[in-house]
Motif scaffolding. Structure first.
Motif, PDB file in Angstrom:
ATOM      1  N   ARG A 261      83.589  20.830   1.118  1.00 24.27           N
ATOM      2  CA  ARG A 261      83.809  19.435   1.519  1.00 24.27           C
ATOM      3  C   ARG A 261      83.067  19.124   2.811  1.00 24.27           C
ATOM      4  O   ARG A 261      82.509  18.038   2.980  1.00 24.27           O
ATOM      5  CB  ARG A 261      85.303  19.169   1.682  1.00 24.27           C
ATOM      6  CG  ARG A 261      85.668  17.813   2.245  1.00 24.27           C
ATOM      7  CD  ARG A 261      85.471  16.698   1.246  1.00 24.27           C
ATOM      8  NE  ARG A 261      86.472  16.710   0.198  1.00 24.27           N
ATOM      9  CZ  ARG A 261      86.644  15.737  -0.698  1.00 24.27           C
ATOM     10  NH1 ARG A 261      85.847  14.670  -0.660  1.00 24.27           N
ATOM     11  NH2 ARG A 261      87.561  15.832  -1.636  1.00 24.27           N
ATOM     12  N   ALA A 262      83.046  20.078   3.739  1.00 21.35           N
ATOM     13  CA  ALA A 262      82.325  19.872   4.998  1.00 21.35           C
ATOM     14  C   ALA A 262      80.836  19.654   4.733  1.00 21.35           C
ATOM     15  O   ALA A 262      80.199  18.798   5.347  1.00 21.35           O
ATOM     16  CB  ALA A 262      82.527  21.069   5.925  1.00 21.35           C
ATOM     17  N   ALA A 264      79.581  18.430   1.989  1.00 24.42           N
ATOM     18  CA  ALA A 264      79.453  17.117   1.359  1.00 24.42           C
ATOM     19  C   ALA A 264      79.448  16.015   2.409  1.00 24.42           C
ATOM     20  O   ALA A 264      78.680  15.049   2.319  1.00 24.42           O
ATOM     21  CB  ALA A 264      80.592  16.903   0.369  1.00 24.42           C
ATOM     22  N   ASP A 265      80.298  16.162   3.422  1.00 23.97           N
ATOM     23  CA  ASP A 265      80.382  15.152   4.487  1.00 23.97           C
ATOM     24  C   ASP A 265      79.190  15.221   5.432  1.00 23.97           C
ATOM     25  O   ASP A 265      78.793  14.196   6.006  1.00 23.97           O
ATOM     26  CB  ASP A 265      81.684  15.342   5.276  1.00 23.97           C
ATOM     27  CG  ASP A 265      82.917  15.054   4.433  1.00 23.97           C
ATOM     28  OD1 ASP A 265      82.778  14.352   3.409  1.00 23.97           O
ATOM     29  OD2 ASP A 265      84.001  15.548   4.798  1.00 23.97           O
ATOM     30  N   ASP A 266      78.643  16.418   5.624  1.00 27.10           N
ATOM     31  CA  ASP A 266      77.540  16.601   6.564  1.00 27.10           C
ATOM     32  C   ASP A 266      76.481  17.498   5.938  1.00 27.10           C
ATOM     33  O   ASP A 266      76.536  18.723   6.066  1.00 27.10           O
ATOM     34  CB  ASP A 266      78.049  17.217   7.866  1.00 27.10           C
ATOM     35  CG  ASP A 266      76.950  17.416   8.898  1.00 27.10           C
ATOM     36  OD1 ASP A 266      75.800  16.981   8.633  1.00 27.10           O
ATOM     37  OD2 ASP A 266      77.217  18.011   9.963  1.00 27.10           O
ATOM     38  N   THR A 366      77.128  19.136  -3.722  1.00 24.69           N
ATOM     39  CA  THR A 366      78.241  18.765  -2.847  1.00 24.69           C
ATOM     40  C   THR A 366      78.364  17.256  -2.700  1.00 24.69           C
ATOM     41  O   THR A 366      79.476  16.725  -2.643  1.00 24.69           O
ATOM     42  CB  THR A 366      78.076  19.412  -1.461  1.00 24.69           C
ATOM     43  OG1 THR A 366      76.789  19.083  -0.915  1.00 24.69           O
ATOM     44  CG2 THR A 366      78.216  20.930  -1.547  1.00 24.69           C
ATOM     45  N   SER A 367      77.249  16.546  -2.664  1.00 29.52           N
ATOM     46  CA  SER A 367      77.335  15.091  -2.503  1.00 29.52           C
ATOM     47  C   SER A 367      77.860  14.418  -3.759  1.00 29.52           C
ATOM     48  O   SER A 367      78.606  13.429  -3.681  1.00 29.52           O
ATOM     49  CB  SER A 367      75.962  14.512  -2.141  1.00 29.52           C
ATOM     50  OG  SER A 367      75.036  14.714  -3.188  1.00 29.52           O
ATOM     51  N   PRO A 370      82.154  16.309  -4.387  1.00 29.57           N
ATOM     52  CA  PRO A 370      82.715  16.848  -3.135  1.00 29.57           C
ATOM     53  C   PRO A 370      84.088  17.502  -3.296  1.00 29.57           C
ATOM     54  O   PRO A 370      84.502  18.282  -2.434  1.00 29.57           O
ATOM     55  CB  PRO A 370      82.796  15.628  -2.226  1.00 29.57           C
ATOM     56  CG  PRO A 370      82.858  14.457  -3.157  1.00 29.57           C
ATOM     57  CD  PRO A 370      82.026  14.832  -4.330  1.00 29.57           C
TER      58      PRO A 370
END
Length: 400
Positions: A261-262, A264-266, A366-367, A370
């Motif tokens: 998830r991290a 995906a966010d960054d 990941t994007s 996520p």
């Protein structure tokens, strides 16, 4: 311990424990492969590993390696093997000046500029493969993504016809197994395929295979047929197998360490994930075979001349003398903490391509998904031989 270092099937992380325990027990471990060949696996710290990888007394000469392996096979009464595939006279199995000559012919296809020219195609293929994955169902990321993507990319670089690539992949997988009764026929079939490809008229002259079959150096020298065959084996096997295993390992490690998830966010975290996996969970367990040309002292133990050696890379990357809390998977480390792509003259020619492929795939995964989680309660199974460690499958549930 020694037999386990030789290979077999384990659960994820088990080979880490074996390698790390071996490093603490001592620097050298005699192993016998399923074909009866005995060699020493070196498990030492990162600094000494890098020194050994550049030590000219540890030869990569194809002829010397084949002589010793054939001698051992004859002495044990084992069936003689055709070693021209994995031990042919390629840049991997040669010392300078021959190594420099062979490497110069391939380097232009894998330098930074050439790899960046492949970036749009890698983006396109990664997006297409990820878009085809079903949401909410259990999916094997090895079969659906990690294996096909690098096979198609290296196939395009080298000039493998698209219709042949799936079968070539099957032959590679079989050849890399620990079972001589199936690996040898696969190696022979792959050799026959390369012979037909390199001597036929179907090659794209702009592909790497098309270039090297006609290339002549400044002295009017060109590659012999044996050298062409050895280069074909090396570039197809190494150009695919390492990237496929790295993609699967990074995806697993991101999920297993709650970093998916991290990422995906960054997306800026993705290169760090790749480097930490290369250090902590490398797809290449040991640098390829070397043979001592004279007695060599390794961490206080003298190795006789003519000894086959494998230098373990996983235990070196997780050496506590090189890293604080080395057994932990962390993203706050530098990028120089491993030797997974080798060190010195034999540094992996395809390292930039492997990194780019893996980073691109992971960003798309990941994007788009996520909320992805690992499927099942058991760690995935890892198959490993004396060189590679690869996830057999990576079952996940893809979620947005």
């Amino acid at each position: 311990m020694s037999n386990l270092l030789a290979g077999g099937d384990l659960r994820a992380r088990e080979h880490h424990r074996i390698e790390d325990e071996a490093r603490e027990l001592g620097p050298l471990h005699a192993v016998t492969l399923p074909n009866g060949v005995t060699m020493q696996v070196v498990t030492v710290g990162l600094e000494l590993t890098r020194q050994l990888l550049t030590d000219q007394r540890l030869s990569k000469d194809s002829a010397a390696l084949q002589r010793e392996i054939k001698r051992q096979l004859a002495e044990s009464g084992s069936a003689q093997e055709n070693l021209a595939g994995l031990f042919g006279p390629s840049m991997l199995n040669s010392d300078n000046p021959q190594h420099a000559r062979l490497r110069a012919l391939a380097v232009k296809a894998f330098n930074g500029k050439a790899v960046q020219q492949l970036a749009p195609r890698i983006e396109e293929m990664s997006a297409a493969l990820v878009d085809a994955l079903p949401e909410g169902e259990e999916v094997d990321l090895v079969a659906r993504l990690a294996v096909p993507m690098p096979m198609h990319i290296i196939g395009e670089v080298l000039g493998l016809p698209a219709g042949d690539r799936a079968h070539v992949r099957v032959l590679i997988e079989t050849m890399m197994s620990m079972e001589p009764e199936v690996s040898q026929p696969a190696s022979d079939e792959l050799g026959a395929y390369f012979h037909g490809l390199l001597t036929g008229n179907a090659l794209d002259p702009r592909s790497l295979f098309g270039v090297v079959t006609t290339a002549v150096d400044d002295d009017g020298d060109r590659l012999s047929h044996d050298e062409l065959m050895a280069m074909a084996f090396l570039l197809v096997v190494a150009g695919h197998e390492t990237s496929a295993s790295l993609i699967a390992n990074v995806a697993h490690d991101a999920l297993d360490n709650d970093l998916w998830r991290a990422a995906a966010d960054d997306p800026g975290l993705v290169p760090g994930l790749v480097e930490e996996t290369l250090r902590h969970n490398p797809p290449v367990r040991s640098a390829t075979h070397r043979i001592t040309t004279e007695p060599v002292e390794i961490a206080g133990t003298t190795v006789p001349a003519g000894t086959l050696l494998l230098i373990n890379l996983g235990s070196a990357g997780r050496c506590p003398r090189a890293h604080e809390n080395a057994a932990e998977y962390r993203l706050d480390r530098g990028t120089a903490g491993h030797a997974t792509f080798g060190h010195g003259p034999h540094f992996c020619l395809g390292s930039a391509l492997a990194r780019l492929e893996t980073e691109t795939v992971l960003r798309h995964l990941t994007s788009r998904f996520p909320g992805t989680t690992l499927a099942g309660d058991e760690p995935p199974e890892v198959t490993h031989n004396d060189i590679m460690a690869s996830l057999k499958s990576l079952p996940v549930v893809l979620r947005r």
